[in-house]
Enzyme design. Structure first.
Site, PDB file in Angstrom:
ATOM      1  N   ILE A 156      48.623  38.314  44.886  1.00  0.00           N
ATOM      2  CA  ILE A 156      48.935  37.769  43.568  1.00  0.00           C
ATOM      3  C   ILE A 156      48.954  38.858  42.495  1.00  0.00           C
ATOM      4  O   ILE A 156      48.882  38.574  41.302  1.00  0.00           O
ATOM      5  CB  ILE A 156      47.957  36.642  43.192  1.00  0.00           C
ATOM      6  CG1 ILE A 156      46.515  37.155  43.124  1.00  0.00           C
ATOM      7  CG2 ILE A 156      48.070  35.501  44.191  1.00  0.00           C
ATOM      8  CD1 ILE A 156      45.524  36.082  42.671  1.00  0.00           C
ATOM      9  N   ALA A 194      39.669  40.007  50.013  1.00  0.00           N
ATOM     10  CA  ALA A 194      39.389  41.364  50.493  1.00  0.00           C
ATOM     11  C   ALA A 194      38.376  41.336  51.629  1.00  0.00           C
ATOM     12  O   ALA A 194      38.595  41.921  52.696  1.00  0.00           O
ATOM     13  CB  ALA A 194      38.894  42.241  49.344  1.00  0.00           C
ATOM     14  N   GLY A 200      48.801  34.845  39.157  1.00  0.00           N
ATOM     15  CA  GLY A 200      48.457  33.463  39.476  1.00  0.00           C
ATOM     16  C   GLY A 200      47.226  33.013  38.732  1.00  0.00           C
ATOM     17  O   GLY A 200      47.223  31.999  38.053  1.00  0.00           O
ATOM     18  N   PHE A 201      46.133  33.763  38.897  1.00  0.00           N
ATOM     19  CA  PHE A 201      44.872  33.520  38.186  1.00  0.00           C
ATOM     20  C   PHE A 201      44.275  32.144  38.470  1.00  0.00           C
ATOM     21  O   PHE A 201      43.482  31.630  37.697  1.00  0.00           O
ATOM     22  CB  PHE A 201      45.062  33.701  36.675  1.00  0.00           C
ATOM     23  CG  PHE A 201      45.833  34.922  36.298  1.00  0.00           C
ATOM     24  CD1 PHE A 201      45.340  36.181  36.597  1.00  0.00           C
ATOM     25  CD2 PHE A 201      47.054  34.833  35.656  1.00  0.00           C
ATOM     26  CE1 PHE A 201      46.040  37.332  36.263  1.00  0.00           C
ATOM     27  CE2 PHE A 201      47.770  35.970  35.314  1.00  0.00           C
ATOM     28  CZ  PHE A 201      47.268  37.218  35.619  1.00  0.00           C
ATOM     29  N   GLU A 229      37.125  38.162  40.157  1.00  0.00           N
ATOM     30  CA  GLU A 229      36.596  37.304  39.100  1.00  0.00           C
ATOM     31  C   GLU A 229      35.610  38.005  38.169  1.00  0.00           C
ATOM     32  O   GLU A 229      35.582  37.732  36.966  1.00  0.00           O
ATOM     33  CB  GLU A 229      35.881  36.096  39.722  1.00  0.00           C
ATOM     34  CG  GLU A 229      36.672  34.811  39.694  1.00  0.00           C
ATOM     35  CD  GLU A 229      37.741  34.749  40.771  1.00  0.00           C
ATOM     36  OE1 GLU A 229      38.628  33.896  40.674  1.00  0.00           O
ATOM     37  OE2 GLU A 229      37.713  35.556  41.707  1.00  0.00           O
ATOM     38  N   LEU A 287      36.976  49.148  47.903  1.00  0.00           N
ATOM     39  CA  LEU A 287      37.976  49.630  48.848  1.00  0.00           C
ATOM     40  C   LEU A 287      38.966  50.590  48.209  1.00  0.00           C
ATOM     41  O   LEU A 287      39.393  51.565  48.823  1.00  0.00           O
ATOM     42  CB  LEU A 287      38.739  48.442  49.452  1.00  0.00           C
ATOM     43  CG  LEU A 287      37.922  47.485  50.321  1.00  0.00           C
ATOM     44  CD1 LEU A 287      38.760  46.268  50.688  1.00  0.00           C
ATOM     45  CD2 LEU A 287      37.418  48.185  51.572  1.00  0.00           C
ATOM     46  N   ASN A 288      39.373  50.285  46.983  1.00  0.00           N
ATOM     47  CA  ASN A 288      40.384  51.090  46.302  1.00  0.00           C
ATOM     48  C   ASN A 288      39.982  51.247  44.845  1.00  0.00           C
ATOM     49  O   ASN A 288      39.970  50.276  44.081  1.00  0.00           O
ATOM     50  CB  ASN A 288      41.756  50.411  46.411  1.00  0.00           C
ATOM     51  CG  ASN A 288      42.881  51.258  45.839  1.00  0.00           C
ATOM     52  OD1 ASN A 288      42.801  51.757  44.720  1.00  0.00           O
ATOM     53  ND2 ASN A 288      43.944  51.417  46.596  1.00  0.00           N
TER      54      ASN A 288
END
Length: 735
Positions: free
Chosen positions: A461, A505, A235-236, A699, A624-625
């Site tokens: 997305i 997030a 999507g961006f 971003e 987180l990941n």
């Protein structure tokens, strides 16, 4: 059970995507499906004088052709067309509403046929005559008509006076052309009737935003339309606002009372939103000691004639550097084009590019190392508000980045480093973005067999939202991640904001934590009701859910299986829905930061530029990941390479039309353009910003990358190119 948060867990939706099980908006095939194809305007401004659809309607397989004169009812007021991402000022575009042409490529008709090929051929048979009016699409030609926006950045001191008195000065203009999102998945909408109600599968970054928009445009009740977007192929920012094909699909479905799909072509997507072309002017001055005395940043950006879209290009210096005198101004120029829109790191990608190139140029004038110059100007506070940061490990980003890159081996003289017939350049820049968080709600259902379902209306997305939701839920409930299922992308699920701005997030995962706490409380009450319960007298904050048990944090031997507690409570499921809670914090600034180091090699004879190495050190709170986070930043770096060297929409201003509306001629980086990219996550604990310490990574990966590459090209060649993209024709004649 090992914790999942902070690990490199693989995507929980990965198998569905690689096997084709995952369905996207244009892939829902139902009996009786009708295909729509858009007829576009060939002029940039004017009116439709006459339209002849006869030849199209006579073609076998064509069902109908919708136009502004022949269509179901649409709302007649601006408020109905407003959405969550719409600019505050202006009148949103209304698809197929009247005879006015506002931009080239505007939809003027929708052909509805039994198959896509027939609809496409029939669209070529629709004849449209126009009353053409003079149009303007050239930012440079119209910059004299730019008008200033009322922005919150207030001036400090007297920037003009301080600049004039500065010992070392730099003043220049930088230019970023119009850029398009070009996600892999084409924009598509499939509108399906189901028992008198409408289900719309749409490519969007906000299903509830689209649902509310459709309710307004078509005067529908909340329970009459449902919007689903289970998967999105990129999507961006292009999917933050509802795009016109969703209106056309619903128009077709209403007209025919049949399911209708409208999928745009790649070329048609160049009549949607875009990153606005922007002229950036900076005037910065330093004293003899090498610290800033004056900072002036002015931006002039494109918007449409009917809306005023703008993002913050000019205030980023206040988040990075001390300067006692500053002035910022953002201006717009209205052109006969679609409204510009958010595109990855809106405002920052363009504004920080110019800022960081200017800082490099001033460092050279001062004969100071670019990293050292930034450290000399470093600010631990937001200069505009005076507030300290919840956390800011940018110094450590500089340190780890330059160490990994080998910056200490850099010869500062331009054209001094070589590799055979190639000139080698090393450049660097700083990145900065906001650490945003928005209201969101999550529902968790836990069943006695040890399974949990977590649900919210968020979109994934491609960033990994499915996965981090599963990770955090598994951690909070003490379950294996395979025992957690995730539901999202459905307007009927608990409230969630648009997926953008790097806030999902932090917003969703803190809501998960709150909801899991409520589930834990319910389980504890059931467990405490068991005769001679080892958890009697404990509070919800004193227990954790571990390996399928409710366990005392003080004494792990005091535990009760979740299944036993639910059996005692005569419950086969526990369902709770809670929101996040972010107390208003007026005492801190919240941002993420990065330091980017880039190596380029430039063929001295041909001017061909290769970005051979990039190191990006990022401080963004709790990660987180590690796998999906690395993918996010790496993808941002690749896009930064495209911004620096490739991407540019080319207009023929005689027609007001984009001439390279395809990904063959609109250049983006391919595998051969991408070499070694190293991503470093700098440890940045932050217990102030939110309970989980999350900031967001979507971003920051792109911000500053184009500047680092531009600075490296100057170091390699001695030539400063300030207008993007930096192509070989701009560097072939070295200074």
């Amino acid at each position: 059970m090992a914790p999942y948060i902070g690990t490199a867990a693989s995507r929980v939706d990965g198998r569905a995507k690689v096997t084709g099980e995952a369905k996207y908006a244009g892939e829902f095939n139902v009996p009786g499906l009708v295909h729509g194809y858009v007829v576009e305007s060939t002029i940039a401004k004017g009116r439709i004088a006459r339209m002849d659809t006869g030849d199209a309607l006579r073609l076998a397989g064509v069902i109908d052709v919708l136009t502004h004169q022949h269509r179901p009812h649409l709302a007649d007021n601006d408020d109905a067309y407003k959405d969550e991402a719409a600019p505050e000022k202006g009148s949103p575009y209304r698809p197929l509403y009247d005879d006015r042409i506002l931009f080239s490529g505007q939809p003027v008709a929708l052909v509805l046929a039994e198959d896509w090929e027939t609809a496409r051929v029939a669209a070529s048979l629709v004849r449209v005559e126009y009353e053409n009016e003079p149009h303007v699409t050239d930012l440079h030609a119209e910059r004299g008509k730019a008008f200033a926006l009322d922005r919150p950045e207030k001036p400090r001191g007297n920037a003009a006076k301080a600049f004039a008195a500065a010992a070392v000065r730099h003043e220049a203009e930088y230019f970023v052309p119009t850029e398009y999102h070009n996600p892999m998945e084409l924009f598509a909408s499939t509108a399906i009737w189901d028992g008198g109600k409408l289900t719309v599968h749409d490519k969007t970054q906000g299903v509830q935003n689209v649902q509310k928009y459709l309710r307004g445009v078509f005067d529908m009740q909340p329970d009459e339309v449902r919007v689903i977007s289970s998967y999105m192929g990129g999507g961006f920012g292009a999917g933050l606002r509802p795009q016109y094909q969703v209106v056309l699909a619903v128009l077709g479905a209403q007209a025919l009372k049949r399911p209708v799909r409208v999928m745009l072509t790649r070329a048609q997507m160049y009549a949607l939103g875009y990153r606005p072309a922007t002229i950036e002017r900076l005037a910065i001055g330093a004293n003899a000691g090498g610290t800033l005395e004056a900072m002036t940043h002015e931006a002039i950006a494109v918007t449409s004639q009917f809306e005023e879209f703008a993002r913050n290009d000019t205030g980023w210096a206040d988040l990075l550097y001390k300067s006692p005198n500053s002035k910022y101004e953002h201006k717009l120029v209205k052109l006969d084009v679609p409204t510009s829109c958010d595109m990855r790191a809106p405002g920052a990608a363009t504004g920080v590019y110019a800022l960081e190139c200017a800082m490099d140029e001033l460092a050279i004038a001062l004969k100071t190392d670019p990293v050292q110059f930034r450290l000399q100007c470093y600010s631990d506070r937001d200069q505009s508000s005076g507030l300290p940061y919840t956390s800011k490990q940018l110094r450590e980003c500089y340190r780890q980045g330059e160490e990994a890159f080998g910056w200490d081996k850099r010869n500062p003289e331009p054209r001094s480093m070589r590799d055979g017939n190639e000139l080698v350049g090393w450049g660097m820049a700083t990145g900065v973005w906001e650490a945003l968080q928005m209201p969101a709600s999550v529902r968790i259902v836990v069943t006695a067999n040890g399974h949990a379902e977590v649900a919210t209306a968020a979109s994934d997305i491609g960033t990994g939202t499915y996965t981090i939701m599963a990770q955090v839920t598994a951690n909070m409930l003490g379950l294996p991640i395979d025992n957690v299922s995730v539901k999202l992308g459905d307007s009927t699920l608990p409230q969630c904001p648009l997926e953008g701005g790097s806030w999902i997030a932090a917003s969703v995962c803190n809501a998960i934590a709150n909801t899991a706490r409520a589930v834990r409380g319910d389980l504890l009450e059931m467990a405490k009701g068991i005769k001679d319960s080892p958890l009697a007298g404990t509070d919800v904050g004193e227990v954790a859910l571990v390996d399928g048990k409710i366990v005392s944090k003080r004494d792990a031997s005091r535990a009760i299986p979740i299944a036993s507690a639910m059996q005692h409570g005569n419950a086969d499921r526990i369902e709770r829905e809670e929101a996040n809670h972010f107390p208003e914090d007026k005492a801190h600034a919240r941002n993420v930061h990065s330091a980017i180091f880039a190596e380029v090699k430039v063929d001295e004879e041909l001017g061909v530029i290769r970005v051979t190495r990039v190191v990006d050190a990022v401080a963004a709170g709790r990660v987180l990941n590690l796998k999906t986070a690395h993918s996010q930043v790496m993808g941002g770096v690749v896009w930064g390479i495209g911004m620096a060297l490739h991407e540019e929409a080319l207009f023929d201003h005689r027609f007001g039309r984009v001439m390279n509306a395809n990904i063959a001629e609109y250049h983006v980086p391919i595998n051969a353009d991408v070499h070694d990219i190293k991503v470093i996550f700098v440890d940045e604990p932050d217990e102030t910003i939110n309970p989980l310490g999350i900031k967001g990574l979507g971003e920051i990966g792109i911000v500053g990358v184009a500047a680092a590459i531009a600075n490296a090209i100057h170091h390699a060649t001695g030539k400063r190119v300030r207008d993007l993209p930096i192509t070989l024709d701009k560097v072939i004649q070295f200074e």
